[in-house]
Scaffold this motif. Sequence first.
Motif, PDB file in Angstrom:
ATOM      1  N   GLN A  10      41.298  63.382  19.908  1.00  0.00           N
ATOM      2  CA  GLN A  10      41.129  64.326  20.698  1.00  0.00           C
ATOM      3  C   GLN A  10      40.180  65.432  20.119  1.00  0.00           C
ATOM      4  O   GLN A  10      39.113  65.713  20.895  1.00  0.00           O
ATOM      5  CB  GLN A  10      42.579  65.413  21.008  1.00  0.00           C
ATOM      6  CG  GLN A  10      43.372  64.582  21.984  1.00  0.00           C
ATOM      7  CD  GLN A  10      44.410  65.564  22.081  1.00  0.00           C
ATOM      8  OE1 GLN A  10      44.557  66.692  21.564  1.00  0.00           O
ATOM      9  NE2 GLN A  10      45.713  64.949  22.779  1.00  0.00           N
ATOM     10  N   VAL A  11      40.152  65.504  18.783  1.00  0.00           N
ATOM     11  CA  VAL A  11      39.211  66.392  18.001  1.00  0.00           C
ATOM     12  C   VAL A  11      37.919  65.454  17.906  1.00  0.00           C
ATOM     13  O   VAL A  11      37.034  66.052  18.092  1.00  0.00           O
ATOM     14  CB  VAL A  11      39.985  66.692  16.922  1.00  0.00           C
ATOM     15  CG1 VAL A  11      38.847  67.540  15.945  1.00  0.00           C
ATOM     16  CG2 VAL A  11      41.267  67.700  16.986  1.00  0.00           C
ATOM     17  N   LEU A  12      38.072  64.379  17.368  1.00  0.00           N
ATOM     18  CA  LEU A  12      36.784  63.488  16.888  1.00  0.00           C
ATOM     19  C   LEU A  12      35.901  63.407  18.144  1.00  0.00           C
ATOM     20  O   LEU A  12      34.844  63.296  18.069  1.00  0.00           O
ATOM     21  CB  LEU A  12      37.376  62.225  16.269  1.00  0.00           C
ATOM     22  CG  LEU A  12      37.947  62.397  14.936  1.00  0.00           C
ATOM     23  CD1 LEU A  12      38.698  60.861  14.695  1.00  0.00           C
ATOM     24  CD2 LEU A  12      37.196  62.556  13.888  1.00  0.00           C
ATOM     25  N   SER A  13      36.581  63.182  19.223  1.00  0.00           N
ATOM     26  CA  SER A  13      35.805  62.854  20.488  1.00  0.00           C
ATOM     27  C   SER A  13      35.086  64.080  21.024  1.00  0.00           C
ATOM     28  O   SER A  13      33.950  64.174  21.607  1.00  0.00           O
ATOM     29  CB  SER A  13      36.579  62.490  21.606  1.00  0.00           C
ATOM     30  OG  SER A  13      37.561  63.287  22.092  1.00  0.00           O
ATOM     31  N   ARG A  14      35.665  65.174  20.713  1.00  0.00           N
ATOM     32  CA  ARG A  14      34.945  66.501  21.028  1.00  0.00           C
ATOM     33  C   ARG A  14      33.928  67.047  20.261  1.00  0.00           C
ATOM     34  O   ARG A  14      33.069  67.995  20.626  1.00  0.00           O
ATOM     35  CB  ARG A  14      36.259  67.541  21.212  1.00  0.00           C
ATOM     36  CG  ARG A  14      36.858  67.455  22.499  1.00  0.00           C
ATOM     37  CD  ARG A  14      38.243  68.388  22.406  1.00  0.00           C
ATOM     38  NE  ARG A  14      38.634  68.529  23.507  1.00  0.00           N
ATOM     39  CZ  ARG A  14      39.650  67.445  24.279  1.00  0.00           C
ATOM     40  NH1 ARG A  14      39.647  66.333  23.370  1.00  0.00           N
ATOM     41  NH2 ARG A  14      40.123  67.551  25.303  1.00  0.00           N
ATOM     42  N   THR A  15      33.613  66.591  18.881  1.00  0.00           N
ATOM     43  CA  THR A  15      32.836  67.234  17.823  1.00  0.00           C
ATOM     44  C   THR A  15      31.496  67.384  18.451  1.00  0.00           C
ATOM     45  O   THR A  15      30.482  68.212  18.534  1.00  0.00           O
ATOM     46  CB  THR A  15      33.112  66.901  16.498  1.00  0.00           C
ATOM     47  OG1 THR A  15      34.556  66.757  16.078  1.00  0.00           O
ATOM     48  CG2 THR A  15      32.285  67.503  15.447  1.00  0.00           C
ATOM     49  N   PRO A  16      30.883  66.090  19.300  1.00  0.00           N
ATOM     50  CA  PRO A  16      29.733  66.022  19.375  1.00  0.00           C
ATOM     51  C   PRO A  16      29.210  67.106  20.492  1.00  0.00           C
ATOM     52  O   PRO A  16      28.160  67.694  20.317  1.00  0.00           O
ATOM     53  CB  PRO A  16      29.312  64.426  19.723  1.00  0.00           C
ATOM     54  CG  PRO A  16      30.454  63.676  18.972  1.00  0.00           C
ATOM     55  CD  PRO A  16      31.548  64.750  18.712  1.00  0.00           C
ATOM     56  N   SER A  17      30.003  67.116  21.378  1.00  0.00           N
ATOM     57  CA  SER A  17      29.762  68.057  22.478  1.00  0.00           C
ATOM     58  C   SER A  17      30.018  69.503  21.921  1.00  0.00           C
ATOM     59  O   SER A  17      29.222  70.460  22.488  1.00  0.00           O
ATOM     60  CB  SER A  17      30.636  67.701  23.725  1.00  0.00           C
ATOM     61  OG  SER A  17      32.022  67.692  23.363  1.00  0.00           O
ATOM     62  N   THR A  18      30.770  69.726  21.116  1.00  0.00           N
ATOM     63  CA  THR A  18      31.114  71.192  20.595  1.00  0.00           C
ATOM     64  C   THR A  18      29.751  71.483  20.046  1.00  0.00           C
ATOM     65  O   THR A  18      29.349  72.583  20.078  1.00  0.00           O
ATOM     66  CB  THR A  18      32.174  71.128  19.878  1.00  0.00           C
ATOM     67  OG1 THR A  18      33.358  70.843  20.492  1.00  0.00           O
ATOM     68  CG2 THR A  18      32.407  72.449  19.109  1.00  0.00           C
ATOM     69  N   LEU A  19      29.162  70.426  19.136  1.00  0.00           N
ATOM     70  CA  LEU A  19      28.075  70.850  18.453  1.00  0.00           C
ATOM     71  C   LEU A  19      26.836  71.171  19.264  1.00  0.00           C
ATOM     72  O   LEU A  19      26.018  71.839  18.964  1.00  0.00           O
ATOM     73  CB  LEU A  19      27.831  69.866  17.317  1.00  0.00           C
ATOM     74  CG  LEU A  19      28.704  69.803  16.129  1.00  0.00           C
ATOM     75  CD1 LEU A  19      28.415  68.423  15.428  1.00  0.00           C
ATOM     76  CD2 LEU A  19      28.407  70.724  15.416  1.00  0.00           C
ATOM     77  N   ARG A  20      26.894  70.300  20.378  1.00  0.00           N
ATOM     78  CA  ARG A  20      25.606  70.460  21.207  1.00  0.00           C
ATOM     79  C   ARG A  20      25.827  71.980  21.864  1.00  0.00           C
ATOM     80  O   ARG A  20      24.753  72.363  21.929  1.00  0.00           O
ATOM     81  CB  ARG A  20      25.724  69.468  22.205  1.00  0.00           C
ATOM     82  CG  ARG A  20      24.359  69.243  23.217  1.00  0.00           C
ATOM     83  CD  ARG A  20      24.340  68.031  23.994  1.00  0.00           C
ATOM     84  NE  ARG A  20      23.857  67.023  23.349  1.00  0.00           N
ATOM     85  CZ  ARG A  20      24.537  65.661  23.244  1.00  0.00           C
ATOM     86  NH1 ARG A  20      25.573  65.590  23.747  1.00  0.00           N
ATOM     87  NH2 ARG A  20      23.813  64.675  22.574  1.00  0.00           N
ATOM     88  N   GLU A  21      26.824  72.337  22.416  1.00  0.00           N
ATOM     89  CA  GLU A  21      27.059  73.495  23.155  1.00  0.00           C
ATOM     90  C   GLU A  21      26.898  74.837  22.113  1.00  0.00           C
ATOM     91  O   GLU A  21      26.036  75.656  22.481  1.00  0.00           O
ATOM     92  CB  GLU A  21      28.446  73.792  23.388  1.00  0.00           C
ATOM     93  CG  GLU A  21      28.786  73.122  24.822  1.00  0.00           C
ATOM     94  CD  GLU A  21      28.006  73.298  25.974  1.00  0.00           C
ATOM     95  OE1 GLU A  21      27.743  74.402  26.333  1.00  0.00           O
ATOM     96  OE2 GLU A  21      27.682  72.442  26.585  1.00  0.00           O
ATOM     97  N   MET A  22      27.196  74.410  20.874  1.00  0.00           N
ATOM     98  CA  MET A  22      26.844  75.468  19.998  1.00  0.00           C
ATOM     99  C   MET A  22      25.384  75.737  19.625  1.00  0.00           C
ATOM    100  O   MET A  22      24.923  76.704  19.082  1.00  0.00           O
ATOM    101  CB  MET A  22      27.747  75.162  18.739  1.00  0.00           C
ATOM    102  CG  MET A  22      27.990  76.337  17.829  1.00  0.00           C
ATOM    103  SD  MET A  22      29.226  75.862  16.686  1.00  0.00           S
ATOM    104  CE  MET A  22      29.494  77.196  15.598  1.00  0.00           C
ATOM    105  N   LEU A  23      24.706  74.778  19.142  1.00  0.00           N
ATOM    106  CA  LEU A  23      23.468  74.548  18.622  1.00  0.00           C
ATOM    107  C   LEU A  23      22.126  74.189  19.543  1.00  0.00           C
ATOM    108  O   LEU A  23      20.823  74.805  19.106  1.00  0.00           O
ATOM    109  CB  LEU A  23      23.590  73.428  17.530  1.00  0.00           C
ATOM    110  CG  LEU A  23      24.453  73.830  16.383  1.00  0.00           C
ATOM    111  CD1 LEU A  23      24.552  72.889  15.270  1.00  0.00           C
ATOM    112  CD2 LEU A  23      24.420  75.329  15.666  1.00  0.00           C
TER     113      LEU A  23
END
Lengths: 180, 180
Positions: A10-23
């Motif tokens: 759940q966490v590992l699959s969300r990190t790329p999209s979280t980084l994209r939203e953030m940066l």
Amino acid sequence: MGFEYSEAAQVLSRTPSTLREMLSGLSEAWVNGDEGEGTFSPFEVVGHLVEAETSNWLPRARVIRAGDPSAAFPPFDRYAHRSLHSGKVLSELLDLFARLRAENLREVESWNLTGADLRATAQHPQFGSVTLGQLLSTWVVHDLGHLAQIARVMAKQYREAIGPWAEYLPVVNDRPRPTG
Amino acid sequence: MGFEYSEAAQVLSRTPSTLREMLSGLSEAWVNGDEGEGTFSPFEVVGHLVEAETSNWLPRARVIRAGDPSAAFPPFDRYAHRSLHSGKVLSELLDLFARLRAENLREVESWNLTGADLRATAQHPQFGSVTLGQLLSTWVVHDLGHLAQIARVMAKQYREAIGPWAEYLPVVNDRPRPTG
């Protein structure tokens, strides 16, 4: 929490999209600001995550999966991204990270890990025997630590701008951290 | 970085979608785990951000905008969300935060802030005179500090699971922080 692959994923699959939203689309000052000499900017953190995706987690997991508890992990250079990604732009790195992460999660899912698989071990250069469950848990914590790092590094760019509030917002006073 | 509204808005406008990518659909153990007695879970951090959006940033900014440098900020209860949001689910809070944040950014944009506007002041209960630029900068840093907090709190749920790697990943050993 004990390690459960479904919860880790759940966490590992969300990190790329979280980084994209953030940066994605931020001005250069946010993307390239760091915490001083020898520290990572958000751009460099993403480069480091890309590098770990290719050279750290799966290569180590495959060593454990191969079944020899005396086998040693291959080396990982936590500064390799500095030469590897110096000509790239952030959007390329974010895309690359998303692709590599998805591939890696597909590989781990294909293993259909059992409890015995998670207890299998190999040799870490400093710690000695470590289990596959510990390695995969560390993959998750490494993501979260670097998300916290990016937020902290960005917050510090406004350390002077917030004036007296620096006293109430310790994130701007935190020391830089080891980057592993 | 000095404060520039356009750069601040880049971060402020991304926080709701970043939180949604990071948290939406996670299992209860990730969403409700905290750092121990008296600390916030990711769910509670989102509730606190909602509360700050209604009771902290814009009410304070409006006091400064009103033009009396001796005016005092209205009080803000950093634990108010505990009673206000106790019956809600995370997706409601994330939606509410996104809506309130968008409304607040529209209001601030409508002010077309000048340098003189950003230097206007009112009275903080502890710090005395603070400027609108400092307040709006603090809004950004507050977001980033709480993103870092959520990542740290989640990382700590795997403190035992990572075994010897805890030594290399200081995020799992960080002390809880003031929650303001």
